[in-house]
Motif scaffolding. Sequence first.
Motif, PDB file in Angstrom:
ATOM      1  N   LEU A 105      30.227  23.377  53.575  1.00  0.00           N
ATOM      2  CA  LEU A 105      30.911  24.672  53.530  1.00  0.00           C
ATOM      3  C   LEU A 105      30.705  25.390  52.193  1.00  0.00           C
ATOM      4  CD1 LEU A 105      34.270  23.730  55.292  1.00  0.00           C
ATOM      5  CD2 LEU A 105      32.274  24.860  56.274  1.00  0.00           C
ATOM      6  N   ALA A 106      29.854  24.841  51.343  1.00  0.00           N
ATOM      7  CA  ALA A 106      29.584  25.460  50.045  1.00  0.00           C
ATOM      8  C   ALA A 106      28.894  26.806  50.239  1.00  0.00           C
ATOM      9  CB  ALA A 106      28.695  24.549  49.199  1.00  0.00           C
ATOM     10  N   PRO A 107      28.978  27.687  49.243  1.00  0.00           N
ATOM     11  CA  PRO A 107      28.277  28.968  49.343  1.00  0.00           C
ATOM     12  C   PRO A 107      26.784  28.752  49.609  1.00  0.00           C
ATOM     13  CG  PRO A 107      29.760  28.979  47.469  1.00  0.00           C
ATOM     14  CD  PRO A 107      29.731  27.573  47.995  1.00  0.00           C
ATOM     15  N   THR A 108      26.270  29.425  50.615  1.00  0.00           N
ATOM     16  CA  THR A 108      24.889  29.281  51.043  1.00  0.00           C
ATOM     17  C   THR A 108      24.039  30.406  50.469  1.00  0.00           C
ATOM     18  OG1 THR A 108      25.623  28.255  53.095  1.00  0.00           O
ATOM     19  CG2 THR A 108      23.382  29.122  53.064  1.00  0.00           C
ATOM     20  N   PRO A 129      35.005  36.453  47.824  1.00  0.00           N
ATOM     21  CA  PRO A 129      34.698  35.736  46.583  1.00  0.00           C
ATOM     22  C   PRO A 129      33.821  36.597  45.677  1.00  0.00           C
ATOM     23  CG  PRO A 129      33.558  34.738  48.444  1.00  0.00           C
ATOM     24  CD  PRO A 129      34.414  35.817  48.988  1.00  0.00           C
ATOM     25  N   THR A 130      33.831  36.253  44.404  1.00  0.00           N
ATOM     26  CA  THR A 130      32.969  36.915  43.423  1.00  0.00           C
ATOM     27  C   THR A 130      31.796  36.000  43.134  1.00  0.00           C
ATOM     28  OG1 THR A 130      34.873  37.996  42.413  1.00  0.00           O
ATOM     29  CG2 THR A 130      32.869  37.872  41.089  1.00  0.00           C
ATOM     30  N   VAL A 131      30.579  36.549  43.217  1.00  0.00           N
ATOM     31  CA  VAL A 131      29.363  35.777  42.962  1.00  0.00           C
ATOM     32  C   VAL A 131      28.610  36.450  41.821  1.00  0.00           C
ATOM     33  CG1 VAL A 131      27.182  34.947  43.907  1.00  0.00           C
ATOM     34  CG2 VAL A 131      29.215  35.107  45.378  1.00  0.00           C
ATOM     35  N   THR A 149      33.598  32.369  42.403  1.00  0.00           N
ATOM     36  CA  THR A 149      35.053  32.221  42.290  1.00  0.00           C
ATOM     37  C   THR A 149      35.728  32.934  43.451  1.00  0.00           C
ATOM     38  OG1 THR A 149      35.144  34.145  40.828  1.00  0.00           O
ATOM     39  CG2 THR A 149      35.075  32.004  39.771  1.00  0.00           C
ATOM     40  N   ASP A 150      36.825  32.363  43.888  1.00  0.00           N
ATOM     41  CA  ASP A 150      37.625  32.954  44.952  1.00  0.00           C
ATOM     42  C   ASP A 150      39.076  32.716  44.587  1.00  0.00           C
ATOM     43  OD1 ASP A 150      38.836  33.873  47.229  1.00  0.00           O
ATOM     44  OD2 ASP A 150      37.583  32.756  48.613  1.00  0.00           O
ATOM     45  N   GLY A 151      39.737  33.764  44.171  1.00  0.00           N
ATOM     46  CA  GLY A 151      41.100  33.647  43.663  1.00  0.00           C
ATOM     47  C   GLY A 151      42.135  33.245  44.673  1.00  0.00           C
ATOM     48  N   GLN A 152      41.891  33.450  45.954  1.00  0.00           N
ATOM     49  CA  GLN A 152      42.930  33.188  46.931  1.00  0.00           C
ATOM     50  C   GLN A 152      42.793  31.831  47.616  1.00  0.00           C
ATOM     51  OE1 GLN A 152      43.823  36.474  49.388  1.00  0.00           O
ATOM     52  NE2 GLN A 152      45.385  35.429  50.532  1.00  0.00           N
ATOM     53  N   SER A 153      41.603  31.503  48.104  1.00  0.00           N
ATOM     54  CA  SER A 153      41.500  30.286  48.908  1.00  0.00           C
ATOM     55  C   SER A 153      40.655  29.195  48.262  1.00  0.00           C
ATOM     56  CB  SER A 153      40.929  30.623  50.287  1.00  0.00           C
ATOM     57  OG  SER A 153      39.621  31.140  50.155  1.00  0.00           O
ATOM     58  N   GLY A 154      40.033  29.459  47.127  1.00  0.00           N
ATOM     59  CA  GLY A 154      39.179  28.462  46.508  1.00  0.00           C
ATOM     60  C   GLY A 154      37.811  28.453  47.161  1.00  0.00           C
ATOM     61  N   VAL A 155      36.856  27.841  46.504  1.00  0.00           N
ATOM     62  CA  VAL A 155      35.487  27.780  47.004  1.00  0.00           C
ATOM     63  C   VAL A 155      35.250  26.385  47.550  1.00  0.00           C
ATOM     64  CG1 VAL A 155      33.056  28.060  46.400  1.00  0.00           C
ATOM     65  CG2 VAL A 155      34.781  29.509  45.313  1.00  0.00           C
TER      66      VAL A 155
END
Length: 86
Positions: A54-57, A15-17, A43-49
């Motif tokens: 399970l959110a970005p920590t 993902p891009t942060v 953002t994560d173009g392939q699998s979604g965020v």
Amino acid sequence: GADETDVIPLDVTPPTVVINTPISNQSTACGTTLNITLTATVTDGQSGVESGSLAPTLWWRLSTGSYASLLPTSVSGNIYTYDLII
């Protein structure tokens, strides 16, 4: 003939942060609380965020102390808000 298979492609792109609110050096008197709000676009173009547990920590530490984890306090689209209380 042709080969056919049901496979799930590997998610090899991370993902891009982007930190929207960089934190400058902070100082506060000993024994007082410092509240810092940080937002990040993830953002994560392939699998979604993910969201919820399970959110970005956010992993953080003071100087050379131990790392601590923090889940976002709110999510709006792909904007994650973290409330850091030191």
